[in-house]
Design an enzyme around this catalytic site. Sequence first.
Site, PDB file in Angstrom:
ATOM      1  N   CYS A 153      36.993  50.331  48.043  1.00 56.44           N
ATOM      2  CA  CYS A 153      37.761  49.408  47.200  1.00 56.44           C
ATOM      3  C   CYS A 153      37.069  48.072  46.965  1.00 56.44           C
ATOM      4  O   CYS A 153      37.523  47.289  46.127  1.00 56.44           O
ATOM      5  CB  CYS A 153      39.127  49.149  47.824  1.00 56.44           C
ATOM      6  SG  CYS A 153      40.044  50.634  48.229  1.00 56.44           S
ATOM      7  N   HIS A 295      44.378  41.498  47.429  1.00 56.11           N
ATOM      8  CA  HIS A 295      44.098  42.941  47.428  1.00 56.11           C
ATOM      9  C   HIS A 295      45.416  43.701  47.333  1.00 56.11           C
ATOM     10  O   HIS A 295      45.532  44.640  46.556  1.00 56.11           O
ATOM     11  CB  HIS A 295      43.321  43.317  48.684  1.00 56.11           C
ATOM     12  CG  HIS A 295      42.833  44.728  48.692  1.00 56.11           C
ATOM     13  ND1 HIS A 295      42.013  45.232  47.697  1.00 56.11           N
ATOM     14  CD2 HIS A 295      43.057  45.761  49.553  1.00 56.11           C
ATOM     15  CE1 HIS A 295      41.744  46.500  47.957  1.00 56.11           C
ATOM     16  NE2 HIS A 295      42.377  46.849  49.063  1.00 56.11           N
ATOM     17  N   HIS A 332      45.757  50.905  41.347  1.00 48.27           N
ATOM     18  CA  HIS A 332      44.608  50.611  42.206  1.00 48.27           C
ATOM     19  C   HIS A 332      43.405  51.373  41.661  1.00 48.27           C
ATOM     20  O   HIS A 332      43.332  52.594  41.756  1.00 48.27           O
ATOM     21  CB  HIS A 332      44.912  51.038  43.634  1.00 48.27           C
ATOM     22  CG  HIS A 332      43.903  50.576  44.643  1.00 48.27           C
ATOM     23  ND1 HIS A 332      42.709  49.962  44.304  1.00 48.27           N
ATOM     24  CD2 HIS A 332      43.903  50.631  46.009  1.00 48.27           C
ATOM     25  CE1 HIS A 332      42.032  49.670  45.387  1.00 48.27           C
ATOM     26  NE2 HIS A 332      42.735  50.065  46.436  1.00 48.27           N
TER      27      HIS A 332
END
Length: 404
Positions: A153, A295, A332
């Site tokens: 990520c 995040h 995401h």
Amino acid sequence: MTAPLSITGLGAVAPHGDSPEAIFAAVMRGESAVQAVFPELPKPTAAAITAFDQTRWFNKLQLAGVDRVSQLAVAAADLAIKDANATDCDPERIGIYVGCGMGGAGSLEAAYRGASNRVPPLTVPAFMPNAPASHIAMRQKVLGPVLTYSVACSSSAVAIAEAAKAVQSGEVDVAIAGGTEALIVPGVVLAWQAMQTLASFDAADPQGAARSVRPFSADRTGFALGEGSAFLVIESEARAKARGAKRYATLGGWGISTDATHLTKPDAPGQGRALRAALKRAGLQPRDVGYCNAHGTATRIGDPIECEALAQVWGGDIDRLRVSSTKGLHGHLLGAAGALEAMLTVMALHQRQLPPNANLTEADPACALNLVMETGLAAPQLEAAISSSFAFGGSNAVLLFQKA
């Protein structure tokens, strides 16, 4: 403290569209791009899909062996370069820095499904994670460094930081930096479902999928996968001013750290080290930063740890920091998440507006932050903002942007 770098171009092909201004406007309105997908799977699944017309960038012959992940990257990078109008640079002095977590998931899935019959002969070059960067280079005739970072990520946030280092050191004059991901395929979704990290929702509720991702909310259940690509054009402030380029913002600092504690469970001290490193490089104090694009994956474990890290670094100034996670709206994007969220952070500074933290019903007491609950919130005094990316593997990356 290092000299800031100018962000002179933005390009994206994302769940909310392919114009940075339109994408940011949709996010500011709190519009969710998350929708129900793959009804044939055993459990209800949500994802944020990107509407993409590949014929704008490829003819039929050019598409042979080019996975969707590379198609999106070519388009987003092309839009960023055109936006920057940086065509006067020596191609040997241009670098491409791409974050990509999983590569061509669609091509790999097609190969598995076709294994008993015929596997496409271009499967390997289609799914390799560095294919997007290579396709951008071929399309733009870039002859400098062309590098790919696969750090889960944090991939594209790391790519942007590495690009900034290359510009700052004089290795390149212009950097095209960002990320791409296209993994909305059944096999990948099933793998994430097995980890119990994806958001749950009632399939009978027409708005269930759109509201399923609730960062920092007491009733959060996880994230929804997203797909897309986003790129920033980075050059020195001196070069940008000399050629009269528009400047969206400056990249003043970045921090990269590793937890070295657990492969999937995040660590507040590790995240704190990345936050402090970004502040130190920019020569700023926590109180100087007015907004954090968190995040914020809406997982039970991840959100409180990120809040703890921010509280440790900001201390008594934590209430002065406005925070939101935009993943509730665009999903995401894994390897491309850092790039899209960096672009949104740049736009927040450029327009002095703060994106909302969508779908929150009741804040988790363990996530006691000054969350942006309003849509369309103006921030006329905003001078600096951060975008955080915290990855599996314990890799943390923080980008700090300042008003141009």
